[in-house]
Design a protein around this motif. Sequence first.
Motif, PDB file in Angstrom:
ATOM      1  N   LEU A 106      -0.814  -0.292  16.561  1.00 15.94           N
ATOM      2  CA  LEU A 106      -0.986  -1.288  15.250  1.00 15.94           C
ATOM      3  C   LEU A 106       0.051  -0.992  14.330  1.00 15.94           C
ATOM      4  CD1 LEU A 106      -4.909  -1.332  14.709  1.00 15.94           C
ATOM      5  CD2 LEU A 106      -3.454  -2.858  16.269  1.00 15.94           C
ATOM      6  N   PHE A 107       0.841   0.379  14.206  1.00 17.25           N
ATOM      7  CA  PHE A 107       1.746   0.232  13.233  1.00 17.25           C
ATOM      8  C   PHE A 107       2.930   0.306  13.712  1.00 17.25           C
ATOM      9  CE2 PHE A 107       4.426   3.462  10.656  1.00 17.25           C
ATOM     10  CZ  PHE A 107       4.054   3.130   9.332  1.00 17.25           C
ATOM     11  N   ALA A 108       3.207   0.906  14.906  1.00 19.48           N
ATOM     12  CA  ALA A 108       4.727   0.467  15.355  1.00 19.48           C
ATOM     13  C   ALA A 108       4.748   0.431  16.944  1.00 19.48           C
ATOM     14  CB  ALA A 108       5.356   1.957  15.021  1.00 19.48           C
ATOM     15  N   ASP A 109       4.022  -0.324  17.628  1.00 18.49           N
ATOM     16  CA  ASP A 109       3.605  -0.634  18.809  1.00 18.49           C
ATOM     17  C   ASP A 109       3.605   0.486  19.731  1.00 18.49           C
ATOM     18  OD1 ASP A 109       4.011  -3.175  18.514  1.00 18.49           O
ATOM     19  OD2 ASP A 109       6.245  -3.041  18.550  1.00 18.49           O
ATOM     20  N   ASN A 110       4.359   1.859  19.633  1.00 21.22           N
ATOM     21  CA  ASN A 110       4.491   2.857  20.392  1.00 21.22           C
ATOM     22  C   ASN A 110       4.966   4.066  19.810  1.00 21.22           C
ATOM     23  OD1 ASN A 110       7.093   2.212  20.825  1.00 21.22           O
ATOM     24  ND2 ASN A 110       6.727   0.763  22.675  1.00 21.22           N
ATOM     25  N   LEU A 111       5.025   5.224  20.580  1.00 18.37           N
ATOM     26  CA  LEU A 111       5.761   6.324  20.261  1.00 18.37           C
ATOM     27  C   LEU A 111       7.186   6.251  19.832  1.00 18.37           C
ATOM     28  CD1 LEU A 111       3.832   9.106  22.445  1.00 18.37           C
ATOM     29  CD2 LEU A 111       3.448   8.461  19.977  1.00 18.37           C
ATOM     30  N   ALA A 112       7.945   5.505  20.545  1.00 20.86           N
ATOM     31  CA  ALA A 112       9.208   5.305  20.356  1.00 20.86           C
ATOM     32  C   ALA A 112       9.450   4.540  18.750  1.00 20.86           C
ATOM     33  CB  ALA A 112       9.923   4.395  21.225  1.00 20.86           C
ATOM     34  N   GLY A 113       8.339   3.583  18.662  1.00 24.87           N
ATOM     35  CA  GLY A 113       8.415   2.898  17.485  1.00 24.87           C
ATOM     36  C   GLY A 113       8.155   3.766  16.143  1.00 24.87           C
ATOM     37  N   ILE A 114       7.211   4.681  16.563  1.00 24.39           N
ATOM     38  CA  ILE A 114       6.704   5.672  15.377  1.00 24.39           C
ATOM     39  C   ILE A 114       7.930   6.672  15.014  1.00 24.39           C
ATOM     40  CG2 ILE A 114       5.343   7.839  14.839  1.00 24.39           C
ATOM     41  CD1 ILE A 114       3.593   5.473  14.867  1.00 24.39           C
ATOM     42  N   ARG A 115       8.874   7.017  16.065  1.00 28.65           N
ATOM     43  CA  ARG A 115       9.932   7.707  15.755  1.00 28.65           C
ATOM     44  C   ARG A 115      10.907   7.027  14.886  1.00 28.65           C
ATOM     45  NH1 ARG A 115      12.775  10.648  20.946  1.00 28.65           N
ATOM     46  NH2 ARG A 115      14.231  12.071  19.848  1.00 28.65           N
ATOM     47  N   GLN A 116      11.226   5.751  15.381  1.00 20.93           N
ATOM     48  CA  GLN A 116      12.077   4.812  14.422  1.00 20.93           C
ATOM     49  C   GLN A 116      11.488   4.656  13.110  1.00 20.93           C
ATOM     50  OE1 GLN A 116      12.488   1.259  16.656  1.00 20.93           O
ATOM     51  NE2 GLN A 116      13.608   2.265  18.195  1.00 20.93           N
ATOM     52  N   ARG A 117      10.177   4.892  12.887  1.00 24.10           N
ATOM     53  CA  ARG A 117       9.751   4.823  11.533  1.00 24.10           C
ATOM     54  C   ARG A 117       9.659   6.214  10.629  1.00 24.10           C
ATOM     55  NH1 ARG A 117      10.094  -0.350   9.951  1.00 24.10           N
ATOM     56  NH2 ARG A 117       9.258  -1.792  11.323  1.00 24.10           N
ATOM     57  N   ILE A 118      10.362   7.111  11.345  1.00 22.71           N
ATOM     58  CA  ILE A 118      10.278   8.387  10.291  1.00 22.71           C
ATOM     59  C   ILE A 118      10.965   8.093   9.026  1.00 22.71           C
ATOM     60  CG2 ILE A 118      11.403  10.893  10.366  1.00 22.71           C
ATOM     61  CD1 ILE A 118      10.509  11.035  13.448  1.00 22.71           C
ATOM     62  N   PRO A 119      11.990   7.368   8.856  1.00 21.46           N
ATOM     63  CA  PRO A 119      12.406   7.406   7.315  1.00 21.46           C
ATOM     64  C   PRO A 119      11.475   6.553   6.568  1.00 21.46           C
ATOM     65  CG  PRO A 119      14.060   6.399   9.307  1.00 21.46           C
ATOM     66  CD  PRO A 119      12.880   6.662   9.928  1.00 21.46           C
ATOM     67  N   TYR A 120      10.624   6.009   6.983  1.00 22.75           N
ATOM     68  CA  TYR A 120       9.536   5.226   6.215  1.00 22.75           C
ATOM     69  C   TYR A 120       8.634   6.239   5.659  1.00 22.75           C
ATOM     70  CZ  TYR A 120       5.891   2.030   4.842  1.00 22.75           C
ATOM     71  OH  TYR A 120       4.770   1.379   4.002  1.00 22.75           O
ATOM     72  N   PHE A 121       8.304   7.125   6.791  1.00 22.73           N
ATOM     73  CA  PHE A 121       7.431   8.208   6.153  1.00 22.73           C
ATOM     74  C   PHE A 121       8.149   8.922   5.121  1.00 22.73           C
ATOM     75  CE2 PHE A 121       6.022   8.032  10.831  1.00 22.73           C
ATOM     76  CZ  PHE A 121       5.241   6.936  10.834  1.00 22.73           C
ATOM     77  N   GLN A 122       9.322   9.385   5.287  1.00 27.35           N
ATOM     78  CA  GLN A 122       9.964   9.902   4.447  1.00 27.35           C
ATOM     79  C   GLN A 122      10.326   9.246   2.981  1.00 27.35           C
ATOM     80  OE1 GLN A 122      13.579  11.245   6.813  1.00 27.35           O
ATOM     81  NE2 GLN A 122      12.671  13.235   6.617  1.00 27.35           N
ATOM     82  N   GLU A 123      10.506   8.104   2.914  1.00 28.14           N
ATOM     83  CA  GLU A 123      10.487   7.444   1.950  1.00 28.14           C
ATOM     84  C   GLU A 123       9.072   7.501   1.031  1.00 28.14           C
ATOM     85  OE1 GLU A 123      11.621   3.278   2.651  1.00 28.14           O
ATOM     86  OE2 GLU A 123      10.779   2.715   0.602  1.00 28.14           O
ATOM     87  N   LEU A 124       8.101   7.378   1.909  1.00 28.80           N
ATOM     88  CA  LEU A 124       6.789   7.744   1.293  1.00 28.80           C
ATOM     89  C   LEU A 124       6.603   9.257   0.689  1.00 28.80           C
ATOM     90  CD1 LEU A 124       4.114   5.688   2.991  1.00 28.80           C
ATOM     91  CD2 LEU A 124       4.129   5.978   0.854  1.00 28.80           C
ATOM     92  N   GLY A 125       7.337  10.070   1.325  1.00 27.63           N
ATOM     93  CA  GLY A 125       7.081  11.454   1.029  1.00 27.63           C
ATOM     94  C   GLY A 125       5.963  12.129   1.692  1.00 27.63           C
TER      95      GLY A 125
END
Length: 641
Positions: A106-125
């Motif tokens: 639901l957040f990023a389709d798959n694990l590859a998508g999660i990986r691409q969202r690491i900058p988002y996680f970092q932006e949030l801290g």
Amino acid sequence: MNYESQLSLQRLLPRLRQRFADASATDWADFEERLYRHFERLFLALLDLYGGRYDFFFHLEDILATAAESWLARPQALKLLDDEREQNPTWFQSQGMVGGVCYVDLFADNLAGIRQRIPYFQELGLTYLHLMPLFASPEAENDGGYAVSSYREVEARLGTMAELEDLTAELRGNGISLVIDFVFNHTSDEHEWAQRAIAGEREFEEMYFLFPDRTQPDAYDAHLREIFPDVRPGSFTYRADIDRWVWTTFNSFQWDLNYRNPAVFKRMATEMLFLANVGVEILRLDAVAFTWKELGTNCENLPLAHVLIQAFNALARIAAPALLFKSEAIVHPDEVAKYIDPEECQLSYNPLLMALLWEALATRNVRLLAHSLRERFRIDPACAWVNYVRCHDDIGWTFDDGDARRLDINGFDHRHFLNDFYTGRFQGSFARGLPFQENPATGDARISGACASLAGLEKALRQESDYEVELAVKRILLIHSVILSIGGIPLIYLGDEVGTTNDYSFRDDPAKAGDSRWLHRPRTDWARADQRHDVETVSGKVFQGLQRLMQIRQDCATFSGNEMTVINPDNEHVFAYLRQNEAGRVLIFTNFSEQPQHISGAVLRTYGLGYEFTDLISERAVVADEDVALAPYEVLWLAAR
Ligand code: GLC
Ligand code: GLC
């Protein structure tokens, strides 16, 4: 070590050494050293669980062999992490810790998508990421993945185990610990163990609770609470294919495991250590309350359910020392507390705080919140709460009726009111939620709904009222400010940081329509999330407000640890507490009402030990010789100048 443990270890060690004769001398020495340190605990726990069996030592040896095998296979990078964590076992108490949780698909389709969202996680801290169940599970209904068909396979549409392993390393490289679920109370009926039980293999039948008729189920049911009364009455499911009744606490396709059988412990322990070796740092122990069953009891929170976790814990200390447990016990607060121990679960959800934050928002009164937390917040200093406002599950009103009674609140009526309020039935309610598992027999119900919708945003947007929208945003930020400051790890249910509202589309999907929790499990709307930098948008207001609070938390060492004192500000609308440690003090005032409130300067002088303060949030100066004014839903984090 007591004599019996010592004797057993002396007897078993040479046999093990022989079994793992190929292991290098250093690896084996490390293993032995930890075994010596933690064996007694493991041994005594297993003795409690299985000591009555004639084949106890056979199982004990088997379990130790699993530990040895797993330790020898543990990647070097994780062994380094083990050393690091052993030197700093309370690393998770740092104010730097901030968690996020989401579904992979639901957040990023798959694990590859999660990986691409690491900058988002970092932006949030974020420093802690919980990915909800990502294992192979039945295709149609699978309880959002909580029906696991294999702990060794990632669900094909999400990725592969190799990808998960890479992801854990990459997250760790970016300062983020991966958390995943250990769904150990049950498996799906498609798990190989269940399938082999269905095929009639005795060894596997004995892993579950299968009954030929209703005699035993009726005897048990007489004392059990129904967890999913909408799904079926009682806790058992009839399977026509094998003509058996199966114990299913949750859905009919989730088969409870029988932990009286030591082979079940050994098999699940093997899965647990496998996940640890993939690089998972924290396991969320799902449904901990239900794992041990005894006829004539309600089969919740039984003493041996605790011993079971202690045994898993001791095993982890031996074979994967970096691994931590987080307890998911959404039960009475007295029972929640019992799982929290460095030798059981180092971390625990805080369902009481969660429920009471919503309670105080509905009533605009903090009496029950303050009264309940005064005694109940304190836990072992080597452990930590995981504080949250929403998660993928429903809200249950798990406060103590005795606490309520002392304030002349009738627990039953109050829960009724809260359910009315959060389903929007109560006149004037700002909330838009749905009932979950309403039980007409008992009058019980729980609440589904997204944070933003429960906090009033959905209704306000529909009314097109800027004023109401503003209040809703304030409520969202207010409850988050508490989880960010009160002590423990704050956990954000991802989507809430951009004000995501309810998703009613689950009603059109037959696999989801019967479970209203899907209301608050939407697919991430990235168009909405991408507005987060624009403070004119609602997403921007929520995101930036939250981000700012997180940064203040992460920069201020007073927010580390769990030490928290509830104080009485002489105002029933203002929740007040003191955080204090070697790094300093912060006095916190949170106005739960949409009216301005006042706090006497004397309160500041008494608890703040000073006259001049700075509000860390607004950066304004506050002086203690006059009353302090709080605007509607305002939060003050006061540090002495
Ligand atoms: C936990 C999960 C919930 C699931 C249940 C059964 O409570 O959070 O979503 O339905 O366990 O696994
Ligand atoms: C949990 C809880 C229950 C919760 C359910 C999942 O383990 O006991 O209150 O609602 O499972 O929804």
